[in-house]
Design a protein around this motif. Structure first.
Motif, PDB file in Angstrom:
ATOM      1  N   PRO A 138       0.831  -1.205   0.000  1.00 24.02           N
ATOM      2  CA  PRO A 138       0.000   0.000   0.000  1.00 24.02           C
ATOM      3  C   PRO A 138       0.869   1.260   0.000  1.00 24.02           C
ATOM      4  N   GLY A 189      -5.634  -3.466  -1.576  1.00 27.36           N
ATOM      5  CA  GLY A 189      -4.190  -3.305  -1.674  1.00 27.36           C
ATOM      6  C   GLY A 189      -3.713  -1.870  -1.652  1.00 27.36           C
ATOM      7  N   GLU A 190      -4.640  -0.919  -1.719  1.00 25.72           N
ATOM      8  CA  GLU A 190      -4.238   0.468  -1.891  1.00 25.72           C
ATOM      9  C   GLU A 190      -3.894   1.181  -0.590  1.00 25.72           C
ATOM     10  N   MET A 191      -4.649   0.936   0.452  1.00 20.12           N
ATOM     11  CA  MET A 191      -4.371   1.643   1.701  1.00 20.12           C
ATOM     12  C   MET A 191      -4.455   0.706   2.896  1.00 20.12           C
ATOM     13  N   ILE A 192      -3.473   0.808   3.788  1.00 18.04           N
ATOM     14  CA  ILE A 192      -3.523   0.093   5.054  1.00 18.04           C
ATOM     15  C   ILE A 192      -4.269   1.004   6.014  1.00 18.04           C
ATOM     16  N   VAL A 193      -5.194   0.438   6.794  1.00 12.46           N
ATOM     17  CA  VAL A 193      -6.138   1.272   7.532  1.00 12.46           C
ATOM     18  C   VAL A 193      -6.175   0.892   9.005  1.00 12.46           C
ATOM     19  N   MET A 213      -3.906   4.987   6.316  1.00 12.45           N
ATOM     20  CA  MET A 213      -5.063   5.806   6.681  1.00 12.45           C
ATOM     21  C   MET A 213      -5.360   5.568   8.158  1.00 12.45           C
TER      22      MET A 213
END
Lengths: 216, 216, 216, 216
Positions: free
Chosen positions: B38, B61-65, B42
């Motif tokens: 990622p 896969g785009e942002m770890i939250v 966020m």
């Protein structure tokens, strides 16, 4: 000097505005006015591949979601320290009075992987400041799950991921006001494990301790 | 005896399987094989109305939250206690080497609301075990934001929500390895505030401390 | 003996049921009860890559959609023959009283391609029973658009696709009750051209006859 | 002077660009390059509430879609007139070699409703130029379906909608090259009926002539 918002976030937000928000505008406005009344507390991993609202196609307002590394619940420990996950549980159970708590783990969990390799001596996650200590929450259950001494890493990994879910469920029951609601039949606990590779969702049967795939 | 999965979760999961997962099956399989990479961490609230993957239309896969009550970041404090949010930050920054960290707050935040009413003497959140203590992370900034003594509750609430975002950004910079990456130009921090009622997203300009709505 | 529904259709329908229909159930029920009141008649191609409800993210009830090969409108010709497209126009304009009619063409149009190759002598679409005759609706405009004698096939193809849109708009105005509504300011006509390859949407300026990309 | 694109279309297109097109950009580019190879020809109604790509959650490239009033197929009649639906069938069957043809009708069909009321003398759709004549395609079957003389309008309406689907399937088989492909086992015909009010999809069993709801 101020930073530009990453283009993908700005683009994604505009997409949301023009599609889903446009369609659900009234629902959002009502939720802002009336406040949230989620039925479920979802305890999930920070992993970028396992967004609960995506995997469960959730509507806004449906589930309150706490996410930490490896979807762990620490034991009840009311003291002067900051307890982020416990605060979320308190907020969901005592204020919002959710009726379900779901611990949702998944395959390829980075936190469990680091923990497993540390067990085997492959890496020492004690080098870091917080991850190693945090992962020890899972230790009581996951140590027992490491049955094959690294002979089959995937089997070990899956066994530890599932053991950690069982551990978190056990830890949830150390919160007295949570256990009281479960005993009164006002709250139900659930364990789930999601396989990123093929999209299978497995449901924990707490009686047997086994996970079984949910039928399509 | 084992509990039934709540029907809405089973239904939502089946919907995901038949639509989005079907369409992105190859992408999920690749992510499982290659691991996540990622670009963004966020830090968001547990609130059921503000799912980051929905508001930013994010792909898997785009942002770890990481999500906790009121999207707070505690100060750097490496000790023997469990630090869930700090562990997520360590994992994202040191292992995954994300290039952006976004603290995303929102209107109608329940944590901030409880904290604000506690300030005013309306409620005593000290009755609970964890939420009150957790919200003190925001105290240094939010106390200053309480300028109008409850005359305009909505103005106070918004000011405190935004002050808490600035506090979390300041606390992020107490993590030495994070500050080092920011200093090296490898990492950028961002503050956002989402208005649930009308879907507006406001971006923090750190130079002025002001939030301005993102154009559509 | 009866045929099985193709698995993809059954799967796709189940996905719709569990996601979008679930979310918009009330809207569908209201539309069934109250009847449709679309604002727009969309005249589009049968092409599998250009679904108007997808490209315009339309809600149920928003646009009535007639689709035929190459999105053509035949001239007004009330006689004893079956006129499917003209029937749709009559239904939309006279009964539903739509306020907009959009002719939406696109790149890589198979009907236009066959027609263009026939012009050049590459193929003889007259071998078929219906396509060749149907495409002659576009002939008055598209013959003029064939300016470069096949030197640049893509330029020819695009020019013919756009000429056919202008022809269909001209033919729409041969319907007396439609022209009367346009003259009265109750109805507006529009020409659009969608580029499948890069998702660009071009809007016809009828004054100049030119198409220009819509800004993002 | 040129007309402004209706704001909803511009907004919807921008939503598509930022969400689905962004996600499926590569798929669109490949489809533009390689051409379409749909497996299914869908013959559907112009009705704004029944978009096939929505109801079947179809991907771009999956189904070629002809839409006319009441999803009718005229009998095979190769002559000098314009036959839009027949041209689409020729294109789909002879050029694209689809393997399935689906006639998809629906409840609350405006064309069938007008036709039914005309039968009963309630309205005279012969006032129009095209709809009345177009609906006569369905007459052979729908006249027989009108069994209860208007005593139960909804029952009549449903019976006529379903009879029209059976008529269109019969008419499809008058196309010699289509019947040949069906006889060779290269093509399968299907009849479906969608209930807008509750989202039920009914599948025709051609052996019995009955429609049965598809299980969820």
């Amino acid at each position: 000097m101020s930073a530009e918002l990453p283009p993908r976030l700005a683009e994604g937000y505009r997409g949301f505005r023009h599609t889903r928000f446009r369609r659900e505008r009234d629902h959002y406005a009502r939720l802002a006015e009336a406040g949230q009344q989620p039925d479920t507390l979802m305890i999930a991993c920070v992993d970028s591949r396992v967004a609960p609202e995506v995997v469960f196609d959730a509507d806004p307002g449906e589930m309150i979601v706490v996410r930490n590394v490896a979807n762990l619940v620490p034991p009840y420990q009311p003291d002067a320290n900051y307890h982020g996950t416990s605060a979320a549980i308190e907020f969901a159970v005592r204020q919002l009075k959710v009726r379900h708590i779901v611990v949702c783990g998944h395959a390829s969990c980075g936190g469990i992987n680091a923990f497993r390799q540390n067990h085997l001596g492959d890496v020492d996650i004690r080098d870091g400041d917080f991850v190693a200590r945090w992962m020890e929450i899972a230790a009581p259950a996951t140590r027992l799950a490491l049955t094959c001494d690294g002979v089959d890493p995937l089997q070990d990994q899956t066994a530890m991921e599932r053991a950690a879910i069982r551990q978190s469920l056990a830890n949830l029951r150390t919160f007295p006001w949570l256990a009281a609601r479960e005993a009164a039949g006002d709250l139900t606990l659930h364990g789930l494990w999601f396989d990123v590779a093929d999209g299978t969702l497995c449901v924990l049967d707490e009686a047997s301790g086994n996970f079984a795939a949910l039928a399509d």
